[in-house]
Design a protein around this motif. Structure first.
Motif, PDB file in Angstrom:
ATOM      1  N   ASP B 350       0.798  -1.205   0.051  1.00  0.00           N
ATOM      2  CA  ASP B 350      -0.025   0.002  -0.174  1.00  0.00           C
ATOM      3  C   ASP B 350       0.771   1.265  -0.019  1.00  0.00           C
ATOM      4  O   ASP B 350       0.486   2.192  -0.545  1.00  0.00           O
ATOM      5  CB  ASP B 350      -0.933  -0.001   1.031  1.00  0.00           C
ATOM      6  N   ILE B 351       1.797   1.315   0.598  1.00  0.00           N
ATOM      7  CA  ILE B 351       2.925   2.373   0.986  1.00  0.00           C
ATOM      8  C   ILE B 351       3.485   2.568  -0.338  1.00  0.00           C
ATOM      9  O   ILE B 351       3.689   3.706  -1.051  1.00  0.00           O
ATOM     10  CB  ILE B 351       4.022   2.172   1.897  1.00  0.00           C
ATOM     11  N   ILE B 352       4.015   1.358  -1.300  1.00  0.00           N
ATOM     12  CA  ILE B 352       4.448   1.470  -2.480  1.00  0.00           C
ATOM     13  C   ILE B 352       3.403   2.342  -3.444  1.00  0.00           C
ATOM     14  O   ILE B 352       3.836   3.087  -4.243  1.00  0.00           O
ATOM     15  CB  ILE B 352       4.841   0.165  -2.998  1.00  0.00           C
ATOM     16  N   TYR B 353       2.202   1.857  -3.511  1.00  0.00           N
ATOM     17  CA  TYR B 353       1.164   2.304  -4.368  1.00  0.00           C
ATOM     18  C   TYR B 353       0.966   3.806  -4.141  1.00  0.00           C
ATOM     19  O   TYR B 353       0.776   4.734  -5.001  1.00  0.00           O
ATOM     20  CB  TYR B 353      -0.056   1.606  -4.543  1.00  0.00           C
ATOM     21  N   ALA B 354       0.957   4.296  -2.687  1.00  0.00           N
ATOM     22  CA  ALA B 354       0.787   5.635  -2.308  1.00  0.00           C
ATOM     23  C   ALA B 354       2.067   6.499  -2.775  1.00  0.00           C
ATOM     24  O   ALA B 354       1.858   7.592  -3.202  1.00  0.00           O
ATOM     25  CB  ALA B 354       0.673   5.738  -0.853  1.00  0.00           C
ATOM     26  N   LEU B 355       3.232   5.784  -2.836  1.00  0.00           N
ATOM     27  CA  LEU B 355       4.255   6.550  -3.341  1.00  0.00           C
ATOM     28  C   LEU B 355       4.441   6.774  -4.826  1.00  0.00           C
ATOM     29  O   LEU B 355       4.411   7.989  -5.308  1.00  0.00           O
ATOM     30  CB  LEU B 355       5.847   5.784  -2.871  1.00  0.00           C
ATOM     31  N   PHE B 356       3.894   5.692  -5.510  1.00  0.00           N
ATOM     32  CA  PHE B 356       3.609   5.886  -6.957  1.00  0.00           C
ATOM     33  C   PHE B 356       2.698   6.918  -7.309  1.00  0.00           C
ATOM     34  O   PHE B 356       2.800   7.762  -8.385  1.00  0.00           O
ATOM     35  CB  PHE B 356       3.369   4.725  -7.484  1.00  0.00           C
ATOM     36  N   ALA B 357       1.733   6.990  -6.417  1.00  0.00           N
ATOM     37  CA  ALA B 357       0.775   8.064  -6.937  1.00  0.00           C
ATOM     38  C   ALA B 357       1.126   9.414  -6.796  1.00  0.00           C
ATOM     39  O   ALA B 357       0.794  10.393  -7.571  1.00  0.00           O
ATOM     40  CB  ALA B 357      -0.518   7.797  -6.017  1.00  0.00           C
ATOM     41  N   GLY B 358       2.076   9.370  -5.643  1.00  0.00           N
ATOM     42  CA  GLY B 358       2.439  10.907  -5.360  1.00  0.00           C
ATOM     43  C   GLY B 358       3.481  11.239  -6.580  1.00  0.00           C
ATOM     44  O   GLY B 358       3.806  12.272  -6.906  1.00  0.00           O
ATOM     45  N   ILE B 359       4.530  10.111  -6.692  1.00  0.00           N
ATOM     46  CA  ILE B 359       5.655  10.355  -7.814  1.00  0.00           C
ATOM     47  C   ILE B 359       4.824  11.157  -9.004  1.00  0.00           C
ATOM     48  O   ILE B 359       5.368  11.752  -9.653  1.00  0.00           O
ATOM     49  CB  ILE B 359       6.336   9.235  -7.811  1.00  0.00           C
ATOM     50  N   MET B 360       3.797  10.080  -9.467  1.00  0.00           N
ATOM     51  CA  MET B 360       3.149  10.682 -10.634  1.00  0.00           C
ATOM     52  C   MET B 360       2.625  12.148 -10.742  1.00  0.00           C
ATOM     53  O   MET B 360       2.790  12.874 -11.707  1.00  0.00           O
ATOM     54  CB  MET B 360       1.897   9.931 -11.224  1.00  0.00           C
ATOM     55  N   LEU B 361       1.986  12.388  -9.475  1.00  0.00           N
ATOM     56  CA  LEU B 361       1.540  13.832  -9.104  1.00  0.00           C
ATOM     57  C   LEU B 361       2.743  14.966  -9.390  1.00  0.00           C
ATOM     58  O   LEU B 361       2.500  15.928  -9.776  1.00  0.00           O
ATOM     59  CB  LEU B 361       0.787  13.892  -7.981  1.00  0.00           C
TER      60      LEU B 361
END
Lengths: 176, 500
Positions: B350-361
Motif C-alpha cells: 500500500d505504501i508503494i502504491y501511495a508513493l507511485f501516486a505521489g510520484i506521478m503527481l
C-alpha cells in the motif's frame, strides 16, 4: 574595400593559426613536464603492484600521452591544415581600461580566498560587491547601498540561518 | 492487487501529501537554481523537516525536492551560464546562447516541457518496469560499466566545440584532474603533495562553478561582448514546430535517462551529456548545436530529468540507492521504519502504491511550479549586467563555500575560473573537461577493478552487454571522426573559393 576586408580576414586567420601553434607547443611541454616531473613526484606506487594497469600512475600516463598526441595534431594542423575560421572581431573587442578592471576583479577574488577567516564573510561580501559595482560603473549611492549592502547581508542570512552553513563570522559579527 | 492499489490511493489521498509534494518541488526549484546548492543538498536540508511526518508524506516531500532541484539547476544555467547542478551544465551549451539571443523564455519553457515529459516517462518506467530494469542493472559488472563509460566518453566528440582536437585535450585534462586524491584501489596519494584538502580529490561544485560561471564574470569586466537582448516580458514561446522537432530528442533523452538512472553510480550528468550528444549526432543540422539550438536544450533536460524517477528503481526494488540523493532518501525510509527492497513489495504494498501516486503527481506539480518560477525568475535578465555580475560572483562564492564549509573550495573555484576563462579565449570547450572529470573516476575504477578481479583482458569482451557498448562506442567514434573530416574538407573548399 573588398580587398581590405579580405586582408583583415587573412590577418585574423594567421593570428588564429599562430595562437593554435603556441597552444599546441605549450600543451606538449605540459605533457612532457607531467610525464617526467609531476607524475613521478606526485604519484606514489606501492611495491605490491604486480600489473601495469593496476598502478596508480598508469591512467595519468595514458592521459598525458593523449594530451601530447592531440597537441601534436593541433601543431601539425596549424601548419598544413585548412585555414581556421576567423574569430568574431566584434566579440573579441576589449573594454576600455580593461587591465584596470581585471586587476580590480583579481583583487576581489584574492580577497575572497584570503580574507574571509580574518574579516568575516558578511563584511567582505559587502566590500567586494560595492567594489565590483564601482568597477562596473555604478555611482548612485542608493543603488550601492541597496545592492552592495542589503543583498550581501540577505544572502549571508539565507546561508547561515536558513541553510545552516557555518560561515566565518569575523570580528564584527562574532557572538561573544 | 486492486485492493492494494485502492489502499495505496487511500493512503495517498490527503492534503498533507499534496502540500508536501508541492512544497518540496518549490523548495527544490529555488535551491537548485542557486549555483553551488545541488539537489542533494536540498534533499539533505529538507530531511530534518520530515522527522514528524507520516512515512509517505516524508518520502514524497523529499522526492518533490529532488525533482524540483534537478529542474531548478537549469534556470541559472540558461540565464547566467551558472549551472545550479552539475547535470545542468549540458543545458547551458544551447540554453545560454538562446538567452543571449533574447530567447531565454523559449529556452526555459522548452527545458520545463522536456523535464516534465522525461520525468513522467521516468515515473512510468519506475511503476511498470521496475523489476525488469532492476534485473538489467544487476547484470552490470565492472567490465560492462567500463564499456558504458567508454561509450559515454565518446560524447566528448559531440560537445568538443569548434575544434575536435582541443575538445579531446579538454576531456583528457578533465580526466587527469579527476585522478587527484586518494587512489581507491591502491590507497596511495596522487597529486595531493601532502595537502590534506586534496585527499578527497577536487570538489565538483567548485570546479563546475569555476569552469562555467566565473569566466562569464571575468569576461564581463574584460570584453565588450554582445549585450543581452532579453526583456522581462520575454514572450518567446516554443512553437509547435519546434516542439515536434524536439520530441524525438526528448523521448530518446528520457530513455537514456531511465537506463543511466537505473544503473547505480552513473548519474544525471552523464545522462544529460549523452542525450545531448545523441541529439547532435542524429540532427540534420549539427552545426547549430552550441549556438542556441532549442533541440539541444530539450535533449539535455530530458536526459537529466529522465534519471530522477529511474534512480528510485534500484532503491525501491533492490534497496540500492542509485546516487547520493537516493542514498539520503534511503535514510529517510529507514528513519520511518521502512526497508526498501523486494520485501517491501510484499509487506508494504500500500505504501508503494501511495508513493507511485505521489510520484506521478509530482510531474504535474513540477510543471506548475516550473511555469511559476519561469514567470518570475526570468526578470533576472532585466537587471543591468554591471549590477548582476557582482551578485553572480557573490552567489558563486557562497555556494562554493557552502558545500564543505571550507575556503579551500573557493580557491579551487578561482583557479578553475581562470582556467575556464583561458579556455573561453582560445575557443576550447569546457564541457568535455567536465564530462571527463565526472566520468574519470568511474572509468578508471571499473578498468582497474575488472583487471583486479580477472587479471585477464578477455573479461572485457565476454558478455553480450559489453559487446553492445563496444559496438556503440565504435559507431559513435566513426560518426564523430567522419563528421570532423567533412568539416575540415568544407573549410578547405571555403578557403579555396575565397582565394579565387
Amino acid at each position: 574595400m573588398e580587398t581590405h576586408d579580405h586582408a583583415a580576414r587573412d590577418r585574423l586567420r594567421l593570428r588564429q593559426r599562430r595562437q593554435d601553434a603556441v597552444f599546441a607547443v605549450l600543451m606538449m611541454v605540459f605533457a612532457v613536464v607531467m610525464a617526467f616531473v609531476v607524475i613521478p613526484a606526485g604519484v606514489r606506487v606501492p611495491a605490491s603492484v604486480a600489473h601495469l594497469p593496476l598502478s596508480p600512475r598508469f591512467f595519468p600516463y595514458v592521459l598525458v600521452g593523449m594530451v601530447f598526441v592531440f597537441a601534436a595534431a593541433i601543431a601539425v594542423m596549424s601548419v598544413i591544415g585548412p585555414p581556421p575560421l576567423p574569430p568574431d572581431a566584434e566579440a573579441a573587442a576589449l573594454r576600455p581600461r580593461w587591465p584596470l578592471r581585471l586587476a580590480a576583479l583579481l583583487a576581489v577574488l584574492a580577497g575572497w580566498v584570503v580574507l574571509p577567516e580574518r574579516v568575516g564573510m558578511a563584511p567582505l561580501a559587502v566590500v567586494a560587491t560595492i567594489a565590483l559595482l564601482l568597477v562596473g560603473g555604478e555611482r548612485r549611492i542608493w543603488m550601492l547601498g541597496a545592492v552592495g549592502v542589503v543583498v550581501p547581508v540577505l544572502v549571508y542570512l539565507l546561508f547561515t540561518e536558513v541553510f545552516h552553513v557555518p560561515m566565518p563570522a569575523g570580528p564584527l559579527l562574532e557572538r561573544r | 492487487m486492486w485492493s492494494d492499489i485502492a489502499a495505496g490511493l487511500t493512503l495517498f489521498w490527503g492534503l498533507d501529501n499534496v502540500l508536501a509534494i508541492s512544497g518540496g518541488v518549490l523548495l527544490g526549484v529555488v535551491v537548485g537554481a542557486i549555483p553551488g546548492l545541488t539537489a542533494t543538498m536540498a534533499v539533505a536540508l529538507a530531511l530534518p523537516l520530515t522527522f514528524a511526518m507520516a512515512p509517505v508524506t516524508a518520502i514524497l516531500l523529499l522526492v518533490g525536492v529532488y525533482k524540483g532541484g534537478v529542474f531548478g539547476g537549469s534556470i541559472t544555467a540558461i540565464l547566467l551560464r551558472a549551472p545550479g547542478t552539475p547535470a545542468a551544465a549540458a543545458t547551458l551549451l544551447d540554453g545560454y546562447p538562446l538567452a543571449q539571443q533574447g530567447k531565454a523564455g523559449k529556452a526555459m519553457k522548452m527545458a520545463l516541457y522536456a523535464s516534465c515529459i522525461a520525468d513522467f516517462l521516468s515515473n512510468i518506467a519506475l511503476i511498470f518496469f521496475a523489476g525488469m530494469i532492476a534485473g538489467l542493472a544487476l547484470a552490470f559488472g565492472p567490465p560492462e560499466f567500463f564499456w558504458l563509460i567508454c561509450f559515454s566518453l565518446t560524447v566528448v566528440i559531440a560537445i568538443a566545440g569548434s575544434s575536435l582536437a582541443k575538445g579531446l585535450i579538454s576531456g583528457a585534462l578533465g580526466l587527469l584532474v579527476s585522478t587527484v586524491g586518494l587512489d581507491l584501489v591502491q590507497g596511495s596519494q596522487r597529486f595531493t603533495f601532502d595537502n590534506f584538502n586534496l585527499m578527497g580529490g577536487v570538489g565538483y561544485i567548485p570546479l563546475l562553478i569555476g569552469l562555467f560561471a566565473l569566466p562569464e564574470v571575468i569576461d564581463f569586466y574584460v570584453r565588450r561582448g554582445a549585450p543581452f537582448a532579453v526583456r522581462a516580458a520575454d514572450a518567446s514561446r516554443v512553437t509547435m514546430a519546434e516542439f515536434k522537432r524536439s520530441l524525438v530528442s526528448i523521448v530518446r533523452g528520457s530513455f537514456i535517462g531511465v537506463i543511466i538512472g537505473t544503473i547505480p553510480g552513473a548519474g544525471a550528468t552523464a545522462a544529460a551529456f549523452l542525450s545531448y550528444g545523441e541529439a547532435k549526432r542524429s540532427s540534420r543540422h549539427p552545426e547549430t548545436f552550441g549556438k542556441g539550438e532549442i533541440e539541444g536544450v530539450a535533449a539535455a533536460e530530458s536526459g537529466n530529468n529522465g534519471v530522477a524517477g529511474a534512480t528510485m528503481i534500484p532503491l525501491l526494488s533492490l534497496g540500492i540507492p542509485g546516487d547520493v540523493v537516493t542514498a539520503v532518501i534511503l535514510g529517510a525510509f529507514m528513519l520511518h521504519g521502512l526497508a526498501p527492497g523486494p520485501m517491501m513489495f510484499q509487506q508494504n504494498l500500500d505504501i508503494i502504491y501511495a508513493l507511485f501516486a505521489g510520484i506521478m503527481l509530482s510531474s504535474v506539480v513540477l510543471f506548475v511550479a516550473g511555469s511559476l518560477a519561469i514567470r518570475y525568475v526570468i526578470r533576472i535578465v532585466d537587471i543591468p549586467r554591471h549590477i548582476l555580475m557582482p551578485l553572480v560572483l557573490l552567489f558563486c562564492v557562497f555556494g562554493t563555500f557552502a558545500v564543505q564549509a571550507q575556503m579551500f573550495d573557493v580557491l579551487v573555484m578561482v583557479v578553475f575560473g581562470a582556467l575556464g576563462y583561458l579556455m573561453l579565449r582560445i575557443n576550447m570547450s569546457a564541457a568535455p573537461f567536465l564530462m571527463g572529470f565526472i566520468l574519470g573516476p568511474l572509468f578508471e575504477d571499473n578498468l582497474r577493478r575488472t583487471f583486479l578481479i580477472a587479471q585477464d583482458m578477455s573479461v572485457f569482451f565476454r558478455s553480450p552487454i559489453c559487446w553492445i557498448f563496444i559496438v556503440l562506442t565504435g559507431v559513435s567514434l566513426f560518426i564523430g571522426i567522419r563528421r570532423e573530416m567533412r568539416t575540415l574538407r568544407a573549410r578547405r573548399t571555403l578557403a579555396r573559393l575565397e582565394g579565387s
